[in-house]
Design a protein around this motif. Structure first.
Motif, PDB file in Angstrom:
ATOM      1  N   LYS A   7       0.838  -1.197   0.000  1.00 52.25           N
ATOM      2  CA  LYS A   7       0.000   0.000   0.000  1.00 52.25           C
ATOM      3  C   LYS A   7       0.872   1.246   0.000  1.00 52.25           C
ATOM      4  O   LYS A   7       1.777   1.395   0.819  1.00 52.25           O
ATOM      5  CB  LYS A   7      -0.915   0.005   1.218  1.00 52.25           C
ATOM      6  CG  LYS A   7      -1.912   1.135   1.216  1.00 52.25           C
ATOM      7  CD  LYS A   7      -2.873   1.026   2.379  1.00 52.25           C
ATOM      8  CE  LYS A   7      -3.915   2.125   2.320  1.00 52.25           C
ATOM      9  NZ  LYS A   7      -4.870   2.013   3.438  1.00 52.25           N
ATOM     10  N   ASP A   8       0.583   2.166  -0.919  1.00 53.92           N
ATOM     11  CA  ASP A   8       1.284   3.443  -0.991  1.00 53.92           C
ATOM     12  C   ASP A   8       0.696   4.358   0.073  1.00 53.92           C
ATOM     13  O   ASP A   8      -0.499   4.655   0.034  1.00 53.92           O
ATOM     14  CB  ASP A   8       1.123   4.057  -2.379  1.00 53.92           C
ATOM     15  CG  ASP A   8       1.912   5.338  -2.551  1.00 53.92           C
ATOM     16  OD1 ASP A   8       2.758   5.633  -1.688  1.00 53.92           O
ATOM     17  OD2 ASP A   8       1.684   6.029  -3.553  1.00 53.92           O
ATOM     18  N   THR A  44      -0.981   7.836  -1.435  1.00 57.62           N
ATOM     19  CA  THR A  44      -2.210   7.799  -2.217  1.00 57.62           C
ATOM     20  C   THR A  44      -3.220   6.790  -1.697  1.00 57.62           C
ATOM     21  O   THR A  44      -4.397   6.878  -2.024  1.00 57.62           O
ATOM     22  CB  THR A  44      -1.900   7.462  -3.683  1.00 57.62           C
ATOM     23  OG1 THR A  44      -1.317   6.159  -3.742  1.00 57.62           O
ATOM     24  CG2 THR A  44      -0.965   8.475  -4.298  1.00 57.62           C
ATOM     25  N   TYR A  57      -2.759   0.403  -3.903  1.00 53.22           N
ATOM     26  CA  TYR A  57      -1.877  -0.751  -3.819  1.00 53.22           C
ATOM     27  C   TYR A  57      -1.139  -0.923  -5.140  1.00 53.22           C
ATOM     28  O   TYR A  57      -1.675  -0.633  -6.206  1.00 53.22           O
ATOM     29  CB  TYR A  57      -2.676  -2.017  -3.513  1.00 53.22           C
ATOM     30  CG  TYR A  57      -3.184  -2.065  -2.102  1.00 53.22           C
ATOM     31  CD1 TYR A  57      -2.423  -2.642  -1.098  1.00 53.22           C
ATOM     32  CD2 TYR A  57      -4.422  -1.528  -1.761  1.00 53.22           C
ATOM     33  CE1 TYR A  57      -2.867  -2.685   0.196  1.00 53.22           C
ATOM     34  CE2 TYR A  57      -4.882  -1.560  -0.462  1.00 53.22           C
ATOM     35  CZ  TYR A  57      -4.101  -2.148   0.518  1.00 53.22           C
ATOM     36  OH  TYR A  57      -4.555  -2.174   1.806  1.00 53.22           O
ATOM     37  N   TYR A  58       0.101  -1.385  -5.046  1.00 51.97           N
ATOM     38  CA  TYR A  58       0.890  -1.680  -6.233  1.00 51.97           C
ATOM     39  C   TYR A  58       1.719  -2.926  -5.971  1.00 51.97           C
ATOM     40  O   TYR A  58       1.902  -3.342  -4.833  1.00 51.97           O
ATOM     41  CB  TYR A  58       1.791  -0.504  -6.621  1.00 51.97           C
ATOM     42  CG  TYR A  58       2.809  -0.135  -5.564  1.00 51.97           C
ATOM     43  CD1 TYR A  58       4.077  -0.684  -5.564  1.00 51.97           C
ATOM     44  CD2 TYR A  58       2.496   0.770  -4.557  1.00 51.97           C
ATOM     45  CE1 TYR A  58       5.004  -0.357  -4.595  1.00 51.97           C
ATOM     46  CE2 TYR A  58       3.407   1.098  -3.587  1.00 51.97           C
ATOM     47  CZ  TYR A  58       4.662   0.541  -3.608  1.00 51.97           C
ATOM     48  OH  TYR A  58       5.572   0.857  -2.638  1.00 51.97           O
ATOM     49  N   LYS A  91       4.893  -5.009  -5.445  1.00 55.09           N
ATOM     50  CA  LYS A  91       6.218  -4.696  -4.917  1.00 55.09           C
ATOM     51  C   LYS A  91       7.281  -5.082  -5.935  1.00 55.09           C
ATOM     52  O   LYS A  91       7.268  -6.166  -6.494  1.00 55.09           O
ATOM     53  CB  LYS A  91       6.453  -5.465  -3.629  1.00 55.09           C
ATOM     54  CG  LYS A  91       7.795  -5.217  -2.996  1.00 55.09           C
ATOM     55  CD  LYS A  91       7.956  -6.008  -1.727  1.00 55.09           C
ATOM     56  CE  LYS A  91       9.325  -5.780  -1.135  1.00 55.09           C
ATOM     57  NZ  LYS A  91       9.538  -6.619   0.043  1.00 55.09           N
TER      58      LYS A  91
END
Length: 64
Positions: A49-50, A53, A56-57, A59
């Motif tokens: 989780k960023d 913002t 989620y992205y 890793k």
């Protein structure tokens, strides 16, 4: 006294190389365990989780 300084430098350098080796081995082991966990779950990556913002992205692997 000169011999003592040379031996101390050699011992210090050896200890630094030893610690570097141990840290690298632990990093490789952690990456292997992460890969095994992903394969076990059928995942294609780990989501992170960023905090800025809230999105989620996937890793990205740590590159040396």
């Amino acid at each position: 006294m000169g011999r003592f300084m040379v031996l101390a430098a050699i011992a210090g350098g050896g200890y630094m190389l030893y610690r570097k080796f141990i840290n690298d081995a632990e990093a490789v082991t952690a990456r292997g365990e992460q890969k095994r966990a992903e394969q076990k779950n059928g995942a294609s990556g780990t989501l992170v989780k960023d905090p800025a913002t809230g999105e989620y992205y996937v890793k990205k692997p740590d590159t040396p």
